[in-house]
Scaffold this motif. Structure first.
Motif, mmCIF file in Angstrom:
data_model
loop_
_atom_site.group_PDB
_atom_site.id
_atom_site.type_symbol
_atom_site.label_atom_id
_atom_site.label_comp_id
_atom_site.label_asym_id
_atom_site.label_seq_id
_atom_site.Cartn_x
_atom_site.Cartn_y
_atom_site.Cartn_z
ATOM 1 N N ASP A 108 1.114 -0.939 0.177
ATOM 2 C CA ASP A 108 0.268 -0.038 0.377
ATOM 3 C C ASP A 108 0.712 1.199 -0.180
ATOM 4 O O ASP A 108 0.804 2.056 -0.158
ATOM 5 N N PHE A 109 1.991 1.667 0.739
ATOM 6 C CA PHE A 109 2.584 2.424 1.236
ATOM 7 C C PHE A 109 3.076 3.054 -0.242
ATOM 8 O O PHE A 109 3.204 3.595 -1.361
ATOM 9 N N TYR A 110 4.123 1.442 -1.050
ATOM 10 C CA TYR A 110 5.345 1.426 -2.147
ATOM 11 C C TYR A 110 3.348 1.953 -3.693
ATOM 12 O O TYR A 110 4.003 2.746 -4.170
ATOM 13 N N ARG A 111 3.046 1.573 -3.329
ATOM 14 C CA ARG A 111 1.801 1.809 -4.425
ATOM 15 C C ARG A 111 1.348 3.076 -4.860
ATOM 16 O O ARG A 111 0.752 3.972 -5.579
ATOM 17 N N ASN A 112 0.802 4.140 -3.170
ATOM 18 C CA ASN A 112 -0.640 4.257 -3.024
ATOM 19 C C ASN A 112 0.020 5.881 -2.524
ATOM 20 O O ASN A 112 0.200 6.778 -2.853
ATOM 21 N N ARG A 113 0.892 5.418 -1.421
ATOM 22 C CA ARG A 113 1.307 6.577 -0.757
ATOM 23 C C ARG A 113 2.552 7.521 -1.400
ATOM 24 O O ARG A 113 2.328 8.336 -1.276
ATOM 25 N N ILE A 114 3.436 6.880 -1.689
ATOM 26 C CA ILE A 114 4.762 7.397 -2.647
ATOM 27 C C ILE A 114 4.318 7.050 -4.240
ATOM 28 O O ILE A 114 5.835 7.379 -4.536
ATOM 29 N N GLY A 115 2.946 6.740 -4.448
ATOM 30 C CA GLY A 115 3.072 5.314 -6.138
ATOM 31 C C GLY A 115 2.969 6.819 -6.738
ATOM 32 O O GLY A 115 4.208 6.497 -7.600
ATOM 33 N N PRO A 116 2.390 7.825 -6.789
ATOM 34 C CA PRO A 116 2.744 9.293 -8.016
ATOM 35 C C PRO A 116 3.948 9.802 -7.815
ATOM 36 O O PRO A 116 4.646 10.378 -9.109
ATOM 37 N N TYR A 117 4.704 9.315 -6.736
ATOM 38 C CA TYR A 117 5.893 9.936 -6.904
ATOM 39 C C TYR A 117 7.546 9.388 -7.217
ATOM 40 O O TYR A 117 8.401 9.305 -7.483
ATOM 41 N N TRP A 118 7.264 7.605 -8.214
ATOM 42 C CA TRP A 118 8.539 7.428 -8.630
ATOM 43 C C TRP A 118 7.776 7.759 -10.183
ATOM 44 O O TRP A 118 7.317 8.376 -10.881
ATOM 45 N N ASP A 119 9.838 7.602 -10.507
ATOM 46 C CA ASP A 119 9.816 8.090 -12.059
ATOM 47 C C ASP A 119 9.252 6.804 -12.926
ATOM 48 O O ASP A 119 9.322 5.993 -12.555
ATOM 49 N N PRO A 120 8.210 7.151 -13.833
ATOM 50 C CA PRO A 120 7.929 6.516 -14.798
ATOM 51 C C PRO A 120 8.700 4.721 -14.831
ATOM 52 O O PRO A 120 8.586 3.929 -15.479
ATOM 53 N N GLN A 121 10.345 5.164 -14.790
ATOM 54 C CA GLN A 121 11.135 4.193 -15.303
ATOM 55 C C GLN A 121 10.750 3.051 -14.362
ATOM 56 O O GLN A 121 11.582 1.790 -14.298
ATOM 57 N N ARG A 122 10.130 2.746 -13.502
ATOM 58 C CA ARG A 122 10.026 1.784 -12.043
ATOM 59 C C ARG A 122 9.028 1.192 -12.864
ATOM 60 O O ARG A 122 9.404 0.694 -12.269
ATOM 61 N N MET A 123 8.760 1.159 -13.453
ATOM 62 C CA MET A 123 7.235 0.431 -14.046
ATOM 63 C C MET A 123 8.766 -0.963 -14.675
ATOM 64 O O MET A 123 8.456 -2.140 -14.633
ATOM 65 N N HIS A 124 9.973 -0.519 -15.203
ATOM 66 C CA HIS A 124 11.000 -1.587 -15.646
ATOM 67 C C HIS A 124 10.842 -2.594 -14.503
ATOM 68 O O HIS A 124 12.017 -3.590 -14.782
ATOM 69 N N ILE A 125 11.570 -1.811 -13.204
ATOM 70 C CA ILE A 125 11.619 -2.882 -12.359
ATOM 71 C C ILE A 125 10.476 -3.933 -11.981
ATOM 72 O O ILE A 125 10.777 -4.835 -11.704
ATOM 73 N N ASP A 126 9.571 -3.130 -11.658
ATOM 74 C CA ASP A 126 8.004 -4.007 -11.431
ATOM 75 C C ASP A 126 7.750 -5.340 -12.351
ATOM 76 O O ASP A 126 7.312 -5.912 -12.479
ATOM 77 N N ASN A 127 8.297 -4.909 -13.366
ATOM 78 C CA ASN A 127 8.368 -6.090 -14.919
ATOM 79 C C ASN A 127 9.574 -7.050 -14.959
ATOM 80 O O ASN A 127 10.130 -7.668 -16.224
ATOM 81 N N ARG A 128 10.287 -6.446 -14.693
ATOM 82 C CA ARG A 128 11.856 -7.319 -14.633
ATOM 83 C C ARG A 128 12.398 -7.054 -15.761
ATOM 84 O O ARG A 128 13.072 -7.976 -15.995
ATOM 85 N N TYR A 129 12.503 -5.911 -16.317
ATOM 86 C CA TYR A 129 12.973 -6.008 -17.269
ATOM 87 C C TYR A 129 12.663 -5.979 -18.935
ATOM 88 O O TYR A 129 13.276 -6.053 -19.661
ATOM 89 N N ALA A 130 11.400 -6.956 -18.364
ATOM 90 C CA ALA A 130 10.752 -7.498 -19.845
ATOM 91 C C ALA A 130 10.050 -6.471 -21.178
ATOM 92 O O ALA A 130 11.102 -8.282 -21.874
ATOM 93 N N THR A 131 10.321 -5.333 -20.988
ATOM 94 C CA THR A 131 10.029 -5.591 -22.086
ATOM 95 C C THR A 131 11.268 -4.325 -22.248
ATOM 96 O O THR A 131 11.109 -3.382 -23.424
ATOM 97 N N LEU A 132 12.268 -4.114 -21.677
ATOM 98 C CA LEU A 132 14.235 -3.842 -22.668
ATOM 99 C C LEU A 132 14.592 -4.790 -23.322
ATOM 100 O O LEU A 132 14.792 -5.069 -22.798
ATOM 101 N N PRO A 133 14.643 -4.453 -23.972
ATOM 102 C CA PRO A 133 15.942 -4.713 -24.830
ATOM 103 C C PRO A 133 16.984 -5.159 -24.723
ATOM 104 O O PRO A 133 17.795 -4.577 -24.013
ATOM 105 N N PHE A 134 17.415 -6.715 -24.965
ATOM 106 C CA PHE A 134 18.595 -7.716 -24.724
ATOM 107 C C PHE A 134 19.091 -8.200 -25.882
ATOM 108 O O PHE A 134 19.075 -9.311 -26.132
#
Length: 246
Positions: free
Chosen positions: A147-173
């Protein structure tokens, strides 16, 4: 593309409270690394990875865009620190046997970084990229933390944080013989130690900057009765991808 520096302003906290990585992760990387002469740790931060590599490689070059981080980084005779962007470095072509980047790839221009990797890597060199997701502190605390991660400070993450949440699945390798592996870093911490780790999060720093208050204080009041006065184990789920540069 101007690189983002989210950590210079709290480099002292970062140096004290960020985790290092388990031996099993390094063993896996080394199992696919043919030579152990030269390594480059990109976005080294306070040198956690560079320090581990320095015990194995003859020379470790470690770079970061934050001069403040490098001042506080672990010092060893075989580590050579310098400020540099990930995407454009001062290194000669075909220099490195191993290139690593931990918990930082999502901040880069990934295609430009990979182009630089191909330039400075020796033929057949290993590229290893990894990160770790939301800390797990036990079933009684994980809901509070989510809840703290998603809601309390969720709006303050940079958009790039999504790549951590999806384990770099959409970043090229775009490297040969790609392999993926997962690991867990386990630590035994007091609640105070845990809260100070949370204060290194870029979203927490941004929250403090914008609101002039520390959200960790309220979270700590919520966690303390559940945590108790002693220590408890916390776990960091690590994801890794490795490949060869042809």
């Amino acid at each position: 593309m101007q690189p983002l520096d989210r950590f210079s302003g709290h480099a002292d906290l970062y140096a004290q409270y960020r985790i290092d990585y388990p031996a099993e992760l390094y063993d896996f990387i080394l199992s696919v690394t043919s030579n152990r002469q030269t390594a480059w740790d990109c976005a080294t931060g306070n040198g956690q990875v560079a320090s581990a590599l320095a015990d194995i490689f003859d020379r470790v070059d470690a770079t970061d865009i934050s001069e403040t981080q490098l001042i506080l980084a672990v010092k060893k005779a075989t580590i050579h620190y310098q400020t540099s962007q990930a995407e454009q470095t001062p290194f000669a072509s075909q220099t490195f046997d191993l290139i690593t980047v931990a918990q930082a790839l999502h901040w880069f221009d990934v295609n430009a970084f990979h182009q630089e990797v191909r330039r400075v890597a020796k033929p057949g060199a290993t590229i290893a990229e990894w990160g770790y997701g939301l800390v797990q502190a036990g079933q009684d605390l994980d809901g509070v933390m989510l809840d703290f991660y998603r809601n309390r400070i969720g709006p303050y993450w940079d958009p790039q944080r999504m790549h951590i949440d999806n384990r770099y699945a959409t970043l090229p390798f775009p490297f040969a013989d790609a392999q993926h592996a997962t690991f867990t870093a386990c630590r035994t911490w007091t609640v105070e130690r845990f809260l100070n780790y949370l204060r290194t999060w870029s979203a927490v720093r941004q929250y403090i900057y914008e609101n002039e208050e520390d959200p960790i204080i309220g979270l700590g009041e919520e966690l303390q009765p559940l945590w108790g006065d002693g220590e408890r184990e916390v776990q960091f789920p690590i994801f890794l991808r490795v490949g060869r540069v042809l």
